[in-house]
Design a protein around this motif. Structure first.
Motif, PDB file in Angstrom:
ATOM      1  N   GLU A  22       5.368   8.734   2.949  1.00 17.77           N
ATOM      2  CA  GLU A  22       6.218   9.370   3.952  1.00 17.77           C
ATOM      3  C   GLU A  22       7.682   9.165   3.552  1.00 17.77           C
ATOM      4  OE1 GLU A  22       5.316   8.459   8.025  1.00 17.77           O
ATOM      5  OE2 GLU A  22       3.238   7.961   7.521  1.00 17.77           O
ATOM      6  N   PRO A  23       8.391  10.291   3.225  1.00 13.88           N
ATOM      7  CA  PRO A  23       9.783  10.186   2.779  1.00 13.88           C
ATOM      8  C   PRO A  23      10.698   9.549   3.821  1.00 13.88           C
ATOM      9  CG  PRO A  23       8.867  12.330   2.227  1.00 13.88           C
ATOM     10  CD  PRO A  23       7.846  11.687   3.100  1.00 13.88           C
ATOM     11  N   ASN A  24      10.452   9.825   5.131  1.00  8.75           N
ATOM     12  CA  ASN A  24      11.342   9.256   6.139  1.00  8.75           C
ATOM     13  C   ASN A  24      11.238   7.730   6.192  1.00  8.75           C
ATOM     14  OD1 ASN A  24       8.696   9.515   7.156  1.00  8.75           O
ATOM     15  ND2 ASN A  24       9.434   9.426   9.275  1.00  8.75           N
ATOM     16  N   ILE A  25      10.032   7.197   5.933  1.00 13.44           N
ATOM     17  CA  ILE A  25       9.861   5.733   5.891  1.00 13.44           C
ATOM     18  C   ILE A  25      10.654   5.157   4.725  1.00 13.44           C
ATOM     19  CG2 ILE A  25       8.223   3.835   5.545  1.00 13.44           C
ATOM     20  CD1 ILE A  25       7.955   5.089   8.270  1.00 13.44           C
ATOM     21  N   LEU A  26      10.532   5.814   3.581  1.00 14.49           N
ATOM     22  CA  LEU A  26      11.275   5.341   2.402  1.00 14.49           C
ATOM     23  C   LEU A  26      12.782   5.397   2.641  1.00 14.49           C
ATOM     24  CD1 LEU A  26       9.247   7.008  -0.510  1.00 14.49           C
ATOM     25  CD2 LEU A  26       9.180   4.636   0.238  1.00 14.49           C
ATOM     26  N   ALA A  27      13.254   6.477   3.276  1.00 16.16           N
ATOM     27  CA  ALA A  27      14.679   6.602   3.536  1.00 16.16           C
ATOM     28  C   ALA A  27      15.169   5.499   4.476  1.00 16.16           C
ATOM     29  CB  ALA A  27      14.992   7.978   4.122  1.00 16.16           C
ATOM     30  N   SER A  28      14.378   5.183   5.484  1.00 17.53           N
ATOM     31  CA  SER A  28      14.766   4.129   6.427  1.00 17.53           C
ATOM     32  C   SER A  28      14.851   2.762   5.716  1.00 17.53           C
ATOM     33  CB  SER A  28      13.760   4.063   7.580  1.00 17.53           C
ATOM     34  OG  SER A  28      13.762   5.261   8.318  1.00 17.53           O
ATOM     35  N   LEU A  29      13.848   2.509   4.919  1.00 16.03           N
ATOM     36  CA  LEU A  29      13.858   1.223   4.206  1.00 16.03           C
ATOM     37  C   LEU A  29      15.029   1.141   3.227  1.00 16.03           C
ATOM     38  CD1 LEU A  29      10.027   0.808   3.493  1.00 16.03           C
ATOM     39  CD2 LEU A  29      11.402  -0.490   5.135  1.00 16.03           C
ATOM     40  N   ARG A  30      15.308   2.267   2.537  1.00 19.95           N
ATOM     41  CA  ARG A  30      16.414   2.264   1.580  1.00 19.95           C
ATOM     42  C   ARG A  30      17.739   1.994   2.280  1.00 19.95           C
ATOM     43  NH1 ARG A  30      15.212   6.637  -0.988  1.00 19.95           N
ATOM     44  NH2 ARG A  30      16.347   8.057   0.372  1.00 19.95           N
ATOM     45  N   ARG A  31      17.982   2.674   3.409  1.00 18.47           N
ATOM     46  CA  ARG A  31      19.234   2.440   4.134  1.00 18.47           C
ATOM     47  C   ARG A  31      19.336   0.987   4.608  1.00 18.47           C
ATOM     48  NH1 ARG A  31      17.945   7.496   6.314  1.00 18.47           N
ATOM     49  NH2 ARG A  31      17.031   6.460   8.139  1.00 18.47           N
ATOM     50  N   LEU A  32      18.226   0.449   5.112  1.00 16.96           N
ATOM     51  CA  LEU A  32      18.225  -0.920   5.644  1.00 16.96           C
ATOM     52  C   LEU A  32      18.537  -1.952   4.547  1.00 16.96           C
ATOM     53  CD1 LEU A  32      17.663  -2.973   7.922  1.00 16.96           C
ATOM     54  CD2 LEU A  32      15.222  -2.849   7.284  1.00 16.96           C
ATOM     55  N   ALA A  43       8.997   4.889  -4.367  1.00 13.96           N
ATOM     56  CA  ALA A  43       7.908   5.664  -4.977  1.00 13.96           C
ATOM     57  C   ALA A  43       7.042   6.239  -3.869  1.00 13.96           C
ATOM     58  CB  ALA A  43       7.086   4.788  -5.916  1.00 13.96           C
ATOM     59  N   GLY A  44       6.623   7.547  -4.036  1.00 16.01           N
ATOM     60  CA  GLY A  44       5.861   8.208  -2.981  1.00 16.01           C
ATOM     61  C   GLY A  44       4.366   8.052  -3.110  1.00 16.01           C
ATOM     62  N   SER A  45       3.868   7.351  -4.111  1.00 11.82           N
ATOM     63  CA  SER A  45       2.432   7.152  -4.286  1.00 11.82           C
ATOM     64  C   SER A  45       2.183   5.888  -5.098  1.00 11.82           C
ATOM     65  CB  SER A  45       1.813   8.357  -5.011  1.00 11.82           C
ATOM     66  OG  SER A  45       2.310   8.423  -6.339  1.00 11.82           O
ATOM     67  N   ALA A  46       0.911   5.466  -5.120  1.00 14.49           N
ATOM     68  CA  ALA A  46       0.544   4.279  -5.887  1.00 14.49           C
ATOM     69  C   ALA A  46       0.808   4.499  -7.370  1.00 14.49           C
ATOM     70  CB  ALA A  46      -0.917   3.938  -5.657  1.00 14.49           C
ATOM     71  N   ALA A  47       0.466   5.680  -7.884  1.00 18.47           N
ATOM     72  CA  ALA A  47       0.673   5.971  -9.299  1.00 18.47           C
ATOM     73  C   ALA A  47       2.152   5.927  -9.650  1.00 18.47           C
ATOM     74  CB  ALA A  47       0.081   7.337  -9.659  1.00 18.47           C
ATOM     75  N   ALA A  48       2.976   6.500  -8.750  1.00 17.96           N
ATOM     76  CA  ALA A  48       4.417   6.475  -8.994  1.00 17.96           C
ATOM     77  C   ALA A  48       4.943   5.045  -8.959  1.00 17.96           C
ATOM     78  CB  ALA A  48       5.139   7.338  -7.964  1.00 17.96           C
ATOM     79  N   GLY A  49       4.388   4.234  -8.062  1.00 19.27           N
ATOM     80  CA  GLY A  49       4.804   2.834  -7.988  1.00 19.27           C
ATOM     81  C   GLY A  49       4.455   2.074  -9.254  1.00 19.27           C
ATOM     82  N   TRP A  50       3.248   2.326  -9.774  1.00 22.48           N
ATOM     83  CA  TRP A  50       2.868   1.637 -11.028  1.00 22.48           C
ATOM     84  C   TRP A  50       3.792   2.051 -12.180  1.00 22.48           C
ATOM     85  CZ3 TRP A  50      -2.796   3.236  -9.809  1.00 22.48           C
ATOM     86  CH2 TRP A  50      -3.346   2.293  -8.893  1.00 22.48           C
ATOM     87  N   ALA A  51       4.173   3.351 -12.179  1.00 26.85           N
ATOM     88  CA  ALA A  51       5.076   3.851 -13.231  1.00 26.85           C
ATOM     89  C   ALA A  51       6.430   3.138 -13.164  1.00 26.85           C
ATOM     90  CB  ALA A  51       5.251   5.360 -13.095  1.00 26.85           C
ATOM     91  N   VAL A  52       6.933   2.933 -11.934  1.00 28.66           N
ATOM     92  CA  VAL A  52       8.204   2.217 -11.793  1.00 28.66           C
ATOM     93  C   VAL A  52       8.078   0.790 -12.333  1.00 28.66           C
ATOM     94  CG1 VAL A  52       9.883   1.277 -10.161  1.00 28.66           C
ATOM     95  CG2 VAL A  52       9.009   3.603  -9.863  1.00 28.66           C
ATOM     96  N   LEU A  53       6.986   0.156 -11.985  1.00 27.30           N
ATOM     97  CA  LEU A  53       6.765  -1.224 -12.434  1.00 27.30           C
ATOM     98  C   LEU A  53       6.642  -1.321 -13.951  1.00 27.30           C
ATOM     99  CD1 LEU A  53       4.281  -2.375  -9.647  1.00 27.30           C
ATOM    100  CD2 LEU A  53       6.582  -3.268 -10.033  1.00 27.30           C
ATOM    101  N   GLU A  54       6.156  -0.260 -14.580  1.00 23.42           N
ATOM    102  CA  GLU A  54       6.082  -0.238 -16.042  1.00 23.42           C
ATOM    103  C   GLU A  54       7.472  -0.267 -16.671  1.00 23.42           C
ATOM    104  OE1 GLU A  54       3.627  -0.349 -18.101  1.00 23.42           O
ATOM    105  OE2 GLU A  54       1.796   0.267 -17.056  1.00 23.42           O
ATOM    106  N   GLU A  55       8.476   0.322 -15.967  1.00 21.38           N
ATOM    107  CA  GLU A  55       9.807   0.481 -16.533  1.00 21.38           C
ATOM    108  C   GLU A  55      10.825  -0.528 -16.023  1.00 21.38           C
ATOM    109  OE1 GLU A  55      10.492   2.583 -18.892  1.00 21.38           O
ATOM    110  OE2 GLU A  55       8.487   3.490 -18.911  1.00 21.38           O
ATOM    111  N   GLU A  56      10.652  -1.021 -14.805  1.00 20.88           N
ATOM    112  CA  GLU A  56      11.666  -1.836 -14.157  1.00 20.88           C
ATOM    113  C   GLU A  56      11.148  -3.249 -13.866  1.00 20.88           C
ATOM    114  OE1 GLU A  56      14.695  -0.932 -13.539  1.00 20.88           O
ATOM    115  OE2 GLU A  56      14.626   1.262 -13.776  1.00 20.88           O
ATOM    116  N   ARG A  57      12.106  -4.175 -13.815  1.00 16.77           N
ATOM    117  CA  ARG A  57      11.783  -5.535 -13.359  1.00 16.77           C
ATOM    118  C   ARG A  57      11.956  -5.572 -11.850  1.00 16.77           C
ATOM    119  NH1 ARG A  57      14.250 -10.274 -12.011  1.00 16.77           N
ATOM    120  NH2 ARG A  57      13.216 -12.209 -12.673  1.00 16.77           N
TER     121      ARG A  57
END
Length: 448
Positions: A22-32, A43-57
């Motif tokens: 849910e984009p609105n949930i992500l936006a709220s958390l980002r602002r907070l 990340a909007g999905s589990a796969a996207a989250g794993w991809a971020v973890l592959e690239e970022e600490r």
């Protein structure tokens, strides 16, 4: 996949990955979280989250429970397996109780946050999570450091004994080498002194070996009298070099017996002990020998040269060297116009104790030469002042209670001296004991 980073002038405190469909949930958390200076990735999905973890600490990941295709439990379980150092939080609704328990067990979730959330509460959870991360990382760092130090300590302990043995062997070898070098230096130094002694004999006209014989006898007397090895060595070296001051004599003075010297020649001759000291004083190792050489021609009764010192003002080493020197010189005809054999020279030295020589030195010399004490050869008796008679002859030096020489051996007592001794005894408040030669001037027949 949507990603974003908090952009502030300050360095971000840490990185948070928010995973939700849910984009609105992500936006709220980002602002907070951006208000707290956290770096926020989304990340909007589990796969996207794993991809971020592959690239970022990522320090903390927050995942929604209900997501299409892969739910929060499966997502966080994979995160635990692949990125175990990332702290895991679960975002869940009130109806997901059983799923939440499963996520906690399978994904080892640190905390779960219920919807709708309280901002202060979620920020407190995040701060606690970062503190836990910091503590965990410090714990890991310290454990690694401890392990490294323990490994080094075990290696050190394993090799320490061998290192100690090797170092001890090195030090022992070095010490032996230094000792060997020191002994070589001492040997070479003494050899040089002996060579110098031989050169002195060649120049002064002395009989070959004179210095060595004087030195040997002087050292034996010194040891018999209880001097230390170092003191006896100084006496020995002084004996080897006692005539070095004669090397500057003119040829006309060389070889003339001392008993025939007169006038200027005698005055020049009597300077040789002082000249010998001057030659040796620059060498620190020879300074005590030089002091002995300067005084070896002094007499116990004060009639010697070059200073006219008397008694115990003369260094003991010089008093010893005087006896050894004269014993050898008497046999060579240097001190007198005729040569004496060893027995005659021994007796003449013994007769001169208390006059030319220190009686204690003569005692040691006589014992070495004859194996007897002088008292065994010259009978004596002990008497008090009241028993003395004019004409009696002292067999030993008369010393005061403080050790000062009052009368020397072989002194012939006169009527006047008897009165002086009686007065001295009265003033001192103690009785004197004297030793006189047996049979001299009707001595009483009371044996000591």
């Amino acid at each position: 996949m949507n990603t974003s980073a908090a952009m502030t002038l300050d360095e971000p405190v840490g990185t948070i990955l928010c995973v939700d469909d849910e984009p609105n949930i992500l936006a709220s958390l980002r602002r907070l979280f951006r208000r707290e200076n956290y770096r926020v990735l989304c990340a909007g999905s589990a796969a996207a989250g794993w991809a971020v973890l592959e690239e970022e600490r990522v320090d903390i990941v927050i995942s929604d429970m209900q997501m299409p295709e892969v739910n929060g439990t499966e997502f966080l379980e994979t995160v635990r397996q692949r990125w175990p150092d990332t702290l895991r939080l679960l975002l869940t609704g009130h109806a997901d109780h059983e799923a939440t328990v499963g996520a906690i067990n399978r994904g080892e979730v640190y905390r779960y946050i219920t919807k709708p959330w309280n901002e202060d509460a979620i920020l407190l959870i995040i701060r606690d999570a970062f503190e836990r991360q910091a503590l965990q990382r410090e714990k890991v760092r310290l454990e690694a450091l401890t392990k490294e130090q323990n490994d080094q300590l075990r290696e050190l302990n394993a090799t320490l004994e061998q290192r100690v043995r090797e170092r001890t062997a090195e030090l022992t070898s070095a010490q032996k080498s230094l000792q060997a070098s020191h002994e070589r230096l001492k040997t070479n130094f003494l050899t040089l002194i002996k060579v110098l002694s031989s050169l002195t004999e060649m120049r002064s006209g002395a009989v070959a070996g004179h210095g060595r014989r004087v030195a040997d006898l002087a050292r034996r007397i010194a040891l018999r009298m209880g001097l230390t090895a170092r003191e006896a060595q100084d006496v020995f070296v002084a004996g080897l070099l006692h005539e070095i001051g004669k090397t500057g004599f003119p040829d006309t003075l060389i070889g003339i017996p001392e008993s025939l010297l007169k006038g200027d020649n005698l005055g020049l001759y009597r300077k040789y002990p002082h000249l010998g000291e001057e030659l040796l004083m620059p060498l620190e190792e020879l300074r005590e020998a030089a002091r002995i050489i300067r005084a070896h021609r002094e007499r116990f009764d004060g009639a010697g040269f070059p200073e006219g010192a008397a008694g115990f003002d003369i260094p003991l080493g010089a008093r010893i060297l005087a006896v050894a020197h004269d014993f050898e010189s008497l046999q060579q005809g240097v001190l007198a116009q005729r040569r004496m054999d060893a027995a005659q020279a021994t007796e003449l030295v013994a007769e001169s104790r208390g006059k030319r020589y220190d009686p204690s030195v003569v005692e040691a010399f006589y014992d070495i030469r004859t194996g007897r004490t002088i008292a065994e050869v010259i009978p004596e008796i002990a008497v008090g002042v009241a028993q003395l008679k004019p004409g009696m002859v002292l067999s030993r030096d008369l010393l005061s209670a403080e050790g000062a020489l009052l009368l020397s051996a072989d002194h012939v007592l006169s009527e006047r001296m008897l009165k002086q001794l009686a007065e001295f005894e009265r003033r001192a408040g103690s009785e004197l004991q004297l030793f006189v030669k047996s049979g001299a001037a009707d001595a009483p027949h009371t044996h000591s």
